[in-house]
Design a protein around this motif. Structure first.
Motif, PDB file in Angstrom:
ATOM      1  N   ARG A   1      -6.773   2.689 -11.713  1.00  0.00           N
ATOM      2  CA  ARG A   1      -5.931   1.934 -10.786  1.00  0.00           C
ATOM      3  C   ARG A   1      -6.525   1.913  -9.388  1.00  0.00           C
ATOM      4  NH1 ARG A   1       0.098   3.894 -10.997  1.00  0.00           N
ATOM      5  NH2 ARG A   1       0.100   2.417  -9.256  1.00  0.00           N
ATOM      6  N   LEU A   2      -7.107   3.040  -8.993  1.00  0.00           N
ATOM      7  CA  LEU A   2      -7.689   3.114  -7.655  1.00  0.00           C
ATOM      8  C   LEU A   2      -9.005   2.358  -7.573  1.00  0.00           C
ATOM      9  CD1 LEU A   2      -6.962   6.858  -6.811  1.00  0.00           C
ATOM     10  CD2 LEU A   2      -5.737   4.824  -6.002  1.00  0.00           C
TER      11      LEU A   2
ATOM     12  N   GLN B   1       0.827  -1.203   0.000  1.00  0.00           N
ATOM     13  CA  GLN B   1       0.000   0.000   0.000  1.00  0.00           C
ATOM     14  C   GLN B   1       0.863   1.255   0.000  1.00  0.00           C
ATOM     15  OE1 GLN B   1      -2.600  -0.368   3.359  1.00  0.00           O
ATOM     16  NE2 GLN B   1      -3.932  -1.886   2.381  1.00  0.00           N
ATOM     17  N   ASP B   2       1.913   1.237   0.823  1.00  0.00           N
ATOM     18  CA  ASP B   2       2.811   2.390   0.843  1.00  0.00           C
ATOM     19  C   ASP B   2       3.492   2.579  -0.510  1.00  0.00           C
ATOM     20  OD1 ASP B   2       2.154   2.870   3.451  1.00  0.00           O
ATOM     21  OD2 ASP B   2       3.887   1.797   4.286  1.00  0.00           O
ATOM     22  N   SER B   3       3.900   1.449  -1.120  1.00  0.00           N
ATOM     23  CA  SER B   3       4.558   1.553  -2.428  1.00  0.00           C
ATOM     24  C   SER B   3       3.600   2.101  -3.481  1.00  0.00           C
ATOM     25  CB  SER B   3       5.075   0.175  -2.852  1.00  0.00           C
ATOM     26  OG  SER B   3       6.022  -0.318  -1.934  1.00  0.00           O
ATOM     27  N   GLU B   4       2.359   1.646  -3.449  1.00  0.00           N
ATOM     28  CA  GLU B   4       1.380   2.144  -4.406  1.00  0.00           C
ATOM     29  C   GLU B   4       1.120   3.637  -4.196  1.00  0.00           C
ATOM     30  OE1 GLU B   4      -2.069  -0.261  -4.039  1.00  0.00           O
ATOM     31  OE2 GLU B   4      -1.213  -1.975  -5.133  1.00  0.00           O
ATOM     32  N   ARG B   5       1.033   4.031  -2.942  1.00  0.00           N
ATOM     33  CA  ARG B   5       0.815   5.447  -2.671  1.00  0.00           C
ATOM     34  C   ARG B   5       2.003   6.281  -3.173  1.00  0.00           C
ATOM     35  NH1 ARG B   5      -1.074   3.351   2.499  1.00  0.00           N
ATOM     36  NH2 ARG B   5      -3.357   3.523   2.606  1.00  0.00           N
ATOM     37  N   LYS B   6       3.224   5.787  -2.938  1.00  0.00           N
ATOM     38  CA  LYS B   6       4.404   6.503  -3.416  1.00  0.00           C
ATOM     39  C   LYS B   6       4.415   6.593  -4.942  1.00  0.00           C
ATOM     40  CE  LYS B   6       7.366   5.262   0.507  1.00  0.00           C
ATOM     41  NZ  LYS B   6       8.576   4.502   0.935  1.00  0.00           N
ATOM     42  N   GLU B   7       4.035   5.476  -5.578  1.00  0.00           N
ATOM     43  CA  GLU B   7       4.043   5.480  -7.042  1.00  0.00           C
ATOM     44  C   GLU B   7       2.994   6.438  -7.587  1.00  0.00           C
ATOM     45  OE1 GLU B   7       3.686   2.322 -10.775  1.00  0.00           O
ATOM     46  OE2 GLU B   7       3.725   1.612  -8.695  1.00  0.00           O
ATOM     47  N   ILE B   8       1.803   6.420  -6.955  1.00  0.00           N
ATOM     48  CA  ILE B   8       0.765   7.348  -7.400  1.00  0.00           C
ATOM     49  C   ILE B   8       1.199   8.788  -7.165  1.00  0.00           C
ATOM     50  CG2 ILE B   8      -1.593   8.132  -6.946  1.00  0.00           C
ATOM     51  CD1 ILE B   8      -2.340   5.229  -6.393  1.00  0.00           C
ATOM     52  N   ALA B   9       1.815   9.033  -5.992  1.00  0.00           N
ATOM     53  CA  ALA B   9       2.299  10.389  -5.712  1.00  0.00           C
ATOM     54  C   ALA B   9       3.365  10.814  -6.708  1.00  0.00           C
ATOM     55  CB  ALA B   9       2.848  10.453  -4.287  1.00  0.00           C
TER      56      ALA B   9
END
Length: 454
Positions: free
Chosen positions: A308-309, A241-249
């Protein structure tokens, strides 16, 4: 009360009852057999004494004084232990032979004598002395036989009781040692219930209990591994989840920044053109078209991010139409690749979580195919799991398979973040995901549970 007793107490109590019943039955048998034995002995003694008296009395006629001779015979016969012989005229005055065992502490009690031989047996033997009719009275005294039987009963009680007590103690010891692992099993189960899965029980006792101990140890180890796997899975989920958030950011920063900068530049140019008296129409159109292109690009990027979300239209259209829209989108962007899609009508209602999971599997598999496989044909099937696996678990609803004819995976290939995250998600829901690669391409196959909440 019986239900409150432990297994050890129940076994010991049953054993004690069985031993007592066995001892009681044996004593009862001896008591029941005592009467017939005494009676048979009594009759045998009377018969022998009668025949003996008959033989002796036959020679009285030849004696010079038959009466004195008869008295002498009666006196001599009085020393017999089992019978007493008296003349008819003495029967009323001469007492019966007293019991010699009266003062013996091991003498049979009165109730036993009354039970075994309640009445004495007497037989009258008629004789004639010088023409005068007389008789001898033969009375049995089976005291010795009764005492012998009573002594046997007492001995049987003593020996049987000693054997029963010894057997009971030995059995208690054996049962105690055999059931000793039960206490360890109970403590181990309590520890497992409290979450201490590293507890182990030393196998012991009977083979059955030893097998149960081994199975409990295996169960504790399995539970420990499952809990540890669940913990790692939770950590992995948080990390993903953190990785996905970082990638989206990062994508928002990298994509939105340039687009917004370009929009700001073109908007500033339009503002400057609006300040002149006669703005150039060509320049206006140029900047306006550039703004429209940037807005279209932003819309496409926003659509990708939202996709994606959360897949657009999945809740409104349903799984079949949402997958159809996804396939059409890829077909429009890659017309050279043939995509076949099949969603079984027998699949039924799988639930929102299962629908989203199935959609994500297909989406991630198609993304990997178009990025890495170089395939010309893709096959997508979603159908009830029991058709292919024979599994009729109510929690397994669908078998999802995405196959391509691409170049396959390298031998040292590791699953990317997308499929890894998808596998963790499916495992968390109770399903499975496998990726098989060969010369004819790659197949992504997953069993997706239904009726669960993610």
């Amino acid at each position: 009360m019986w239900r409150k007793l432990s297994l050890r107490a129940r076994i010991n109590l049953l054993l004690a009852l069985i031993l007592l019943i066995g001892l009681g039955v044996n004593i009862a048998r001896l008591v029941l057999e005592a009467g017939p034995r005494v009676q048979a002995e009594d009759q045998s003694t009377i018969r022998l004494a009668r025949e003996f008296v008959g033989t002796i009395v036959a020679g009285l006629k030849e004696a010079p004084d038959p009466g004195a001779r008869l008295d002498q015979i009666v006196q001599d016969l009085s020393r017999l232990r089992h019978v007493s012989i008296t003349r008819q005229d003495e029967a009323t005055t001469k007492a019966s032979k007293p019991a010699e065992q009266a003062s013996d502490p091991r003498a049979p009690p009165a109730w036993f004598v009354a039970l075994v031989h309640p009445e004495q047996t007497s037989v009258r033997v008629p004789i004639s002395i010088r023409g005068e009719a007389q008789s001898l009275l033969i009375t049995s005294h089976p005291d010795d036989e009764i005492a012998e039987i009573w002594d046997g009963i007492v001995t049987q009680v003593e020996v049987g009781s000693a054997i029963a007590v010894a057997l009971f103690l030995v059995t208690m010891l054996v049962v105690g040692r055999a059931l000793a692992p039960l206490e360890g099993l109970s403590k181990a189960m309590t520890s497992i219930e409290a979450g201490f899965y590293d507890v182990r029980v030393e196998p012991g006792g009977s083979p059955e209990l030893a097998a149960i101990c081994s199975k409990l140890n295996h169960l504790a180890a399995t539970l420990g591994e499952a809990v540890e796997g669940k913990r790692r899975l939770a950590e992995r989920a948080v990390s993903l989840q953190d990785s996905e958030r970082k990638e989206i950011a990062r994508e928002l920063h990298d994509e939105f920044g340039p687009y917004l900068f370009a929009l700001r530049a073109h908007a500033g140019a339009l503002m400057r053109l609006s300040e002149v008296d006669k703005p150039d129409p060509v320049a206006l159109r140029k900047h306006g078209n550039a703004i429209l292109e940037q807005v279209n690009a932003l819309q496409q990027f926003t659509r990708r991010i939202l996709e994606r979300l959360r897949p657009a239209g999945l809740a409104e259209l349903g799984l079949r139409d949402a997958l159809g829209a996804l396939v059409r989108l890829w077909s429009e962007t890659h017309p050279e690749v043939e995509i076949e899609s099949s969603v079984s009508s027998a699949l039924g209602d799988t639930g929102e979580t299962a629908d989203l999971t199935i959609y994500r599997i297909v989406q991630e598999a198609l993304t990997n195919v178009f990025r890495h496989a170089g395939a010309t044909a893709i096959s997508i099937t979603v159908e009830p799991a029991e058709r292919q696996t024979g599994v009729r678990d109510s929690r397994v609803c669908a078998l999802v398979r995405v196959s391509d004819n691409g170049r396959g995976l390298r031998a040292d290939y590791r699953l990317g973040r997308g499929l890894t995250g998808m596998r963790e998600r499916i495992l968390a829901l109770g399903g499975t995901l496998n990726v098989n690669s060969g010369d004819d391409g790659v197949t992504v196959e997953a069993l997706v549970p239904k009726g669960v909440v993610a």
